[in-house]
Each structure stands twice: as C-alpha cells, then as structure tokens.
Scaffold this motif. Structure first.
Motif, mmCIF file in Angstrom:
data_model
loop_
_atom_site.group_PDB
_atom_site.id
_atom_site.type_symbol
_atom_site.label_atom_id
_atom_site.label_comp_id
_atom_site.label_asym_id
_atom_site.label_seq_id
_atom_site.Cartn_x
_atom_site.Cartn_y
_atom_site.Cartn_z
ATOM 1 N N VAL A 165 37.917 45.455 31.493
ATOM 2 C CA VAL A 165 36.860 46.192 32.209
ATOM 3 C C VAL A 165 37.516 47.360 32.938
ATOM 4 O O VAL A 165 38.741 47.377 33.099
ATOM 5 C CB VAL A 165 36.123 45.268 33.233
ATOM 6 C CG1 VAL A 165 35.371 44.155 32.528
ATOM 7 C CG2 VAL A 165 37.093 44.711 34.265
ATOM 8 N N PRO A 166 36.717 48.342 33.415
ATOM 9 C CA PRO A 166 37.352 49.416 34.189
ATOM 10 C C PRO A 166 38.092 48.810 35.395
ATOM 11 O O PRO A 166 37.567 47.886 36.025
ATOM 12 C CB PRO A 166 36.153 50.263 34.657
ATOM 13 C CG PRO A 166 35.022 49.893 33.744
ATOM 14 C CD PRO A 166 35.264 48.495 33.291
ATOM 15 N N PRO A 167 39.290 49.290 35.724
ATOM 16 C CA PRO A 167 40.044 48.693 36.835
ATOM 17 C C PRO A 167 39.263 48.680 38.155
ATOM 18 O O PRO A 167 39.467 47.797 38.989
ATOM 19 C CB PRO A 167 41.286 49.582 36.956
ATOM 20 C CG PRO A 167 41.422 50.250 35.635
ATOM 21 C CD PRO A 167 40.039 50.364 35.052
ATOM 22 N N GLU A 168 38.328 49.628 38.323
ATOM 23 C CA GLU A 168 37.522 49.626 39.560
ATOM 24 C C GLU A 168 36.604 48.409 39.609
ATOM 25 O O GLU A 168 36.031 48.092 40.663
ATOM 26 C CB GLU A 168 36.629 50.873 39.665
ATOM 27 C CG GLU A 168 37.309 52.208 39.462
ATOM 28 C CD GLU A 168 37.488 52.529 37.983
ATOM 29 O OE1 GLU A 168 36.472 52.644 37.277
ATOM 30 O OE2 GLU A 168 38.646 52.670 37.549
ATOM 31 N N ALA A 169 36.434 47.742 38.475
ATOM 32 C CA ALA A 169 35.582 46.540 38.449
ATOM 33 C C ALA A 169 36.390 45.275 38.748
ATOM 34 O O ALA A 169 35.922 44.164 38.523
ATOM 35 C CB ALA A 169 34.877 46.422 37.096
ATOM 36 N N VAL A 170 37.618 45.466 39.244
ATOM 37 C CA VAL A 170 38.419 44.321 39.701
ATOM 38 C C VAL A 170 38.788 44.582 41.161
ATOM 39 O O VAL A 170 39.383 45.610 41.484
ATOM 40 C CB VAL A 170 39.705 44.146 38.856
ATOM 41 C CG1 VAL A 170 40.527 42.962 39.368
ATOM 42 C CG2 VAL A 170 39.351 43.957 37.380
ATOM 43 N N ASN A 171 38.384 43.675 42.032
ATOM 44 C CA ASN A 171 38.718 43.798 43.454
ATOM 45 C C ASN A 171 39.684 42.682 43.820
ATOM 46 O O ASN A 171 39.447 41.513 43.529
ATOM 47 C CB ASN A 171 37.443 43.667 44.310
ATOM 48 C CG ASN A 171 37.758 43.708 45.796
ATOM 49 O OD1 ASN A 171 38.373 44.646 46.284
ATOM 50 N ND2 ASN A 171 37.356 42.667 46.529
ATOM 51 N N TRP A 172 40.777 43.071 44.465
ATOM 52 C CA TRP A 172 41.766 42.077 44.930
ATOM 53 C C TRP A 172 41.336 41.561 46.295
ATOM 54 O O TRP A 172 40.988 42.343 47.183
ATOM 55 C CB TRP A 172 43.114 42.769 45.013
ATOM 56 C CG TRP A 172 44.200 42.004 45.710
ATOM 57 C CD1 TRP A 172 44.399 40.651 45.712
ATOM 58 C CD2 TRP A 172 45.252 42.566 46.506
ATOM 59 N NE1 TRP A 172 45.512 40.325 46.447
ATOM 60 C CE2 TRP A 172 46.050 41.486 46.947
ATOM 61 C CE3 TRP A 172 45.602 43.862 46.873
ATOM 62 C CZ2 TRP A 172 47.168 41.675 47.752
ATOM 63 C CZ3 TRP A 172 46.720 44.058 47.674
ATOM 64 C CH2 TRP A 172 47.495 42.971 48.101
ATOM 65 N N ARG A 173 41.369 40.240 46.438
ATOM 66 C CA ARG A 173 41.187 39.634 47.770
ATOM 67 C C ARG A 173 42.518 39.011 48.194
ATOM 68 O O ARG A 173 43.099 38.214 47.442
ATOM 69 C CB ARG A 173 40.107 38.552 47.739
ATOM 70 C CG ARG A 173 38.722 39.060 47.422
ATOM 71 C CD ARG A 173 37.696 37.946 47.540
ATOM 72 N NE ARG A 173 37.498 37.557 48.926
ATOM 73 C CZ ARG A 173 36.510 38.007 49.688
ATOM 74 N NH1 ARG A 173 35.610 38.831 49.209
ATOM 75 N NH2 ARG A 173 36.400 37.614 50.944
ATOM 76 N N PHE A 174 42.984 39.403 49.352
ATOM 77 C CA PHE A 174 44.125 38.700 49.981
ATOM 78 C C PHE A 174 43.484 37.980 51.156
ATOM 79 O O PHE A 174 43.257 38.557 52.219
ATOM 80 C CB PHE A 174 45.197 39.690 50.446
ATOM 81 C CG PHE A 174 46.473 39.001 50.873
ATOM 82 C CD1 PHE A 174 47.507 38.790 49.963
ATOM 83 C CD2 PHE A 174 46.632 38.538 52.165
ATOM 84 C CE1 PHE A 174 48.676 38.151 50.347
ATOM 85 C CE2 PHE A 174 47.793 37.901 52.560
ATOM 86 C CZ PHE A 174 48.820 37.707 51.649
ATOM 87 N N ASP A 175 43.188 36.682 50.962
ATOM 88 C CA ASP A 175 42.179 36.085 51.820
ATOM 89 C C ASP A 175 42.233 34.557 51.745
ATOM 90 O O ASP A 175 42.156 34.021 50.635
ATOM 91 C CB ASP A 175 40.823 36.620 51.318
ATOM 92 C CG ASP A 175 39.649 36.095 52.098
ATOM 93 O OD1 ASP A 175 39.820 35.797 53.271
ATOM 94 O OD2 ASP A 175 38.565 35.988 51.501
ATOM 95 N N PRO A 176 42.342 33.831 52.831
ATOM 96 C CA PRO A 176 42.420 34.315 54.201
ATOM 97 C C PRO A 176 43.879 34.491 54.637
ATOM 98 O O PRO A 176 44.759 33.775 54.190
ATOM 99 C CB PRO A 176 41.797 33.149 54.986
ATOM 100 C CG PRO A 176 42.222 31.932 54.219
ATOM 101 C CD PRO A 176 42.272 32.350 52.770
ATOM 102 N N VAL A 177 44.081 35.439 55.562
ATOM 103 C CA VAL A 177 45.381 35.533 56.223
ATOM 104 C C VAL A 177 45.414 34.407 57.263
ATOM 105 O O VAL A 177 44.443 34.194 57.987
ATOM 106 C CB VAL A 177 45.539 36.901 56.917
ATOM 107 C CG1 VAL A 177 46.848 36.956 57.690
ATOM 108 C CG2 VAL A 177 45.469 38.027 55.888
#
Ligand code: SF4
Length: 277
Positions: free
Chosen positions: A92-104
C-alpha cells in the motif's frame, strides 16, 4: 476474512451482547483500518493481496515498541516485525502505514532497578523512515489497577507513574529524533499533555481513524467526517466514525502483553490506547 468472503460481519456489542450485521461489500466500505503488533499471519496468508484484489482500500496501524520479553512476550523479534513493515509499505502507499510506539512506560523490576521501554526507539524510527512511514503515534501507559496487580503477581514488576514535566521532556526528545527523519509525531488520547505542550514542535493529537488522512491517500470518499462519539473524545481522541468488526472474545489475541487491558485472555474490558493490538 470469513466476514469479507461472506459479504458482511456479525458484530456483537461488547456491552449488551446484541448482534448486528455490518456489510462488507467493497462499494460500501470506504477503507479498512487495521491495528496490530504482528502482521505475520496476515501477510503470509496472502490476505492483504486478496483484499486489494477485491477492491478495498487499506490502512495499517503497526505498533512496534522496543522488544522486551516480559512486557511483550509473545511477539516475533524486532527484525521480523520491521520486515513486516517493509512488506506492508510495498503493498500500500507508505502513508497508509502508521507506526505506533505505544505505550511508553516506566517500571521497577524485581531487582529494584527503574527502566523504561525507549531503548530501541531511534533504531525503529530509522527503519520506519527508510520504509517511507511518515507518522508516529504515541501515548503513555495508563496504569489501571488490574494491570498494576497483574504485573506484580506475574512478573514482580511495578509500573510507575511519571510526572507531566518528564513526559513533556521525553516527547520533545522523541520529536527531535523523528523530525530529523521526516516523521511527524502525534499523541493519542493525551489531551492534558497536548494542552500543556501547546503547539510546541508541531506535535499534534492523533486520530486512529482519520477521514481526512484516508482521503488524502485515496482521494475523495463517501465519509461523514463526524467524530466517533463512542470513543474517548474527552481524553483527546480525534477518531472519526467507523465500525469496529473485531472481537477479543471471538478472535482472542495470544501475544500476552503484560500491560494489555483489551484482550480477555489477559483482562476484561475493551481495548483502548496503549493496551490494544
Ligand atoms: S491485544 Fe493485548 S496481548 Fe494482544 S498484542 Fe495487543 S496489547 Fe498485546
């Protein structure tokens, strides 16, 4: 995938048990938004390719935290997860992948040492940038009593609350790293923190389901742009309307994260920020 192939999902309301049908016809689905920490089965099963062939627009939230065998014991190693990120951004377009660094989170281990889970943040951020991922969503652990109890009982680990000033400093450092890599930082359900930040450094409140973002990627869609009132708006959730077709009861997760409060295998209740897939 059974729901997709059957043309609809039987969805059970987690509060009153009522079952309703959500149609899955591609003409009636603007986009499918996924959340996961591990897309192995999804990718190996060829399901992404099948969904794309059927005409669905896809969006992926991919939570990738520093590997930790006590906090997230059931996940594949970091290299394998970063490999999955690259595979998704090829589909998919890379903008359609969101990284979550969660929870800190911060915690005291059985030896009394205070630690956090930020150790691999920079390494992961660099890999995300190389894959073309342009946003990162984060939040700080909400320490529910059942999570606190479980951590002590099962791992002799004590989750620690952290004062706002320290959270702001940490966000600032994360943002510096991300900005240098061309990644925008968003916070999830952190209204108080975001208000304290002001518009500092361009950190914004996030929306896991953002009709604006979906339209920016896929062009105009028949979407309401209305806020989802079933989510935690008071806490700063910016999600737009969507239908949740997953069920922790029917499709339980086996990853066994110590701080999970969404999966009935580990806890009762509904998934929210930080503790879900
Ligand atoms: S649902 Fe819970 S156990 Fe499964 S990956 Fe998410 S946080 Fe971990």
């Amino acid at each position: 995938m059974e729901g997709i192939r059957a043309g609809g999902f039987q969805v059970e309301n987690p509060y009153n048990g009522r079952v309703s049908r959500v149609p899955a016809d591609p003409g009636r689905v603007a986009a499918i938004v996924f959340w996961s920490k591990n897309y192995h089965a999804f990718l190996e099963g060829g399901y992404a390719a099948e969904l794309l062939e059927r005409g669905y627009r896809l969006f992926f939230h991919f939570t990738v935290n520093s590997p930790h065998k006590v906090l997230e014991p059931g996940l594949p190693d970091l290299d394998e997860r970063l490999h999955q990120v690259r595979k998704l951004t090829e589909l998919v377009p890379p903008e359609a992948v969101n990284w979550r660094f969660d929870p800190v989170c911060w915690f005291r281990n059985g030896r009394g040492e205070v630690q956090n889970n930020l150790a691999d943040f920079v390494t992961i951020a660099e890999c995300m940038a190389r894959a073309g991922v342009s946003t990162c969503t984060t939040s700080f652990l909400d320490i529910y009593p059942k999570v606190r109890r479980r951590a002590q009982l099962e791992a002799r680990l004590e989750f620690m609350g952290v004062e706002q000033e320290k959270r702001i400093r940490v966000l600032g450092r994360m943002n510096q790293v991300l900005k240098s890599l061309g990644i925008r930082l968003q916070v999830c359900c952190e209204k108080e923190l975001w208000e304290a930040l002001g518009l500092q450094e361009g950190i914004r409140p996030g929306a896991c389901v953002s009709h604006e973002r979906l339209e920016a990627i896929y062009g105009p869609l028949a979407l309401s742009h209305r806020r989802d009132r079933g989510q935690r708006s008071a806490a700063g959730c910016g999600c737009h309307e969507s239908r949740d077709v997953g069920s922790y009861r029917r499709q339980p997760c086996g990853h066994g994260c110590l701080y999970c409060y969404g999966n009935p295998v580990r806890a009762e209740g509904r998934c929210g920020k930080g503790g879900g897939p």
